[in-house]
Design a protein around this motif. Structure first.
Motif, short mmCIF file in Angstrom:
data_model
loop_
_atom_site.label_atom_id
_atom_site.label_comp_id
_atom_site.label_asym_id
_atom_site.label_seq_id
_atom_site.Cartn_x
_atom_site.Cartn_y
_atom_site.Cartn_z
N LYS A 1 0.78 -1.32 -0.05
CA LYS A 1 -0.15 -0.22 0.11
C LYS A 1 0.94 1.25 0.10
O LYS A 1 0.43 2.21 -0.71
CB LYS A 1 -0.95 -0.12 1.23
CG LYS A 1 -2.04 -1.09 1.13
CD LYS A 1 -3.07 -0.94 2.02
CE LYS A 1 -4.33 -1.82 1.88
NZ LYS A 1 -5.07 -1.99 2.99
N PRO B 1 -4.88 3.43 -2.99
CA PRO B 1 -5.93 4.23 -2.26
C PRO B 1 -6.89 3.40 -1.68
O PRO B 1 -7.07 2.12 -1.52
CB PRO B 1 -6.60 4.95 -3.57
CG PRO B 1 -6.22 4.11 -4.84
CD PRO B 1 -4.95 3.38 -4.41
N GLU B 2 -7.70 4.21 -0.82
CA GLU B 2 -8.95 3.51 -0.17
C GLU B 2 -9.74 2.64 -1.18
O GLU B 2 -9.72 3.18 -2.29
CB GLU B 2 -9.76 4.61 0.66
CG GLU B 2 -9.33 5.28 1.94
CD GLU B 2 -9.08 4.28 2.95
OE1 GLU B 2 -10.23 3.66 3.26
OE2 GLU B 2 -8.08 3.99 3.55
N GLY B 3 -10.37 1.55 -0.60
CA GLY B 3 -11.45 0.97 -1.42
C GLY B 3 -10.81 -0.26 -2.35
O GLY B 3 -11.44 -0.76 -3.06
N SER C 1 -8.35 -3.77 -2.03
CA SER C 1 -7.87 -4.89 -1.45
C SER C 1 -6.30 -5.33 -1.83
O SER C 1 -6.54 -5.28 -3.03
CB SER C 1 -8.82 -6.04 -1.04
OG SER C 1 -9.99 -5.55 -0.63
N LYS D 1 -10.19 -3.33 -6.92
CA LYS D 1 -10.95 -2.29 -6.34
C LYS D 1 -12.06 -3.06 -5.84
O LYS D 1 -12.87 -3.65 -6.56
CB LYS D 1 -11.34 -1.42 -7.47
CG LYS D 1 -12.11 -0.29 -6.98
CD LYS D 1 -12.12 0.80 -8.18
CE LYS D 1 -12.74 2.12 -7.89
NZ LYS D 1 -12.46 3.08 -9.11
#
Ligand code: PLP
Length: 355
Positions: free
Chosen positions: A56, A62-64, A66, A204
């Protein structure tokens, strides 16, 4: 030490190999090998958590999204991508830039309709097609960012109206990427990340669970996301060594710093190939890869003798893929520029000998 230009599994940093060897005997001084500890132990949970965190951080995920460490290599992802993203009556668009892209699209045909929107097959994949339109009604658009066998690379990614899926097996972590441009990224570990045995998937979350298909648990991304890559026993050792390699990369300054090194290595080698009358490159100049540098002898009768010279100089892994011939110098993240200079010196010596 040999100068390892092998394409895959590729070279790993020497210090990582040493740390891994220690971990095999006694992991972090706990009196057990990394190969013996439970994957549910706090020790391994910390390894996996750090590996995910490093992915990461290094790629600025980004967020959202895995981050998963799965098994079965990139070839399993060829099937899992359409299994999870392509409804039976849907369509997937593929850019055909090499054998791996071709294998990926063949798997997709087992799940739905496939449109090859551009291909360089007729020219033995020596360039990346750029003139195409991505259909807006496709479920996803698939690219192979670096074509390991041919030595071509996408230096700019297309803007896609549908989720873009990328096989980044041979150039992940070699330069910065904007993860938000992608619906899913996958990569077998064994070039820039670690040993064979684990496959990185960055997905995503919002594109999942839309095919209406029942998917066996091991092949179902949402099940793997929910299980945190531990639905079953994960490939503990491969994840451990990947984590150590990502730590090494972070300490070097991350993907921005390694991109500079990779460019310096590739540029030096391409300059020599273009300058030396005994060798020539085979791919379109604009599409040349910074990871796998392919070239041939201008006189094919010289090839055997050059391989023998490489052998004398401890240069290994430069024989081209059996489907292309010639030479392929894979210059992954861990290959030092000093090894590239040893290869360049050998090319110059060879030219002197064969004047
Ligand atoms: N995709 C690319 C770009 C590759 O280079 C390779 C192997 O070299 C693969 C897929 C297949 O990977 P795996 O052996 O992990 O299935």
């Amino acid at each position: 030490m040999k100068h390892n230009f092998g394409a895959g599994p590729g070279i790993l940093p020497h210090e990582v190999l040493k740390q891994a060897a220690e971990g095999v005997v006694d992991f972090n001084g706990i009196g057990l090998s990394i190969l013996e500890i439970s994957h549910r132990s706090p020790e391994f949970e910390a390894v996996l958590a750090e590996a995910v965190k490093l992915v990461k951080e290094l790629l600025n995920v980004p967020e959202g999204y895995s981050v998963l460490f799965l098994q079965g290599g990139a070839s399993t992802q060829f099937a899992l991508v359409p299994f999870n993203l392509l409804p039976q009556d849907g369509k997937a668009a593929y850019l055909e830039t090499g054998v791996w892209a071709n294998k990926a699209l063949k798997e997709a045909k087992n799940f739905g309709n496939v449109e090859i929107i551009a291909s360089s097959k007729a020219d033995n994949f020596t360039y990346i097609p750029k003139d195409y339109t991505i259909p807006a009604d496709a479920s996803y658009f698939h690219i192979t960012t670096n074509n390991t066998i041919y030595g071509t690379q996408l230096h700019e990614y297309p803007k896609s109206p549908v989720p873009m899926v990328a096989d980044m097996s041979s150039d992940i972590f070699s330069h910065p990427i904007n993860v938000a441009d992608f619906g899913l990224i996958y990569a077998g570990a064994q070039k820039n990340m670690g040993p064979a045995g684990t496959t990185l998937v960055i997905v995503k979350n919002e594109i999942l669970g839309k095919t209406g298909r029942t998917i066996p648990a091991m092949f179902d991304y949402p099940t793997q996301v929910e299980g945190g890559s531990m639905y079953n026993t994960p490939p503990v050792f491969a994840i451990y060594v990947s984590m150590l390699t990502l730590r090494w990369l972070k300490a070097k300054g991350g993907v921005e710093a390694i991109e500079k090194e990779n460019k310096a290595k590739a540029d030096a080698l391409y300059v020599e190939i273009d300058r030396n009358p005994l060798f020539k490159a085979v791919c379109a100049k604009d599409d040349r890869s910074y990871m796998n540098v392919t070239f041939v002898c201008t006189n094919p009768e010289h090839e055997k003798a050059f391989l023998e010279l490489c052998d004398e100089k401890d240069i290994v892994g430069v024989k081209g893929h059996r489907s292309v011939g010639g030479f392929r110098a894979s210059i992954y993240n861990a290959l030092p520029i000093t090894s590239v200079h040893v290869l360049i010196d050998a090319m110059q010596e060879f030219a002197e000998k064969n004047k």
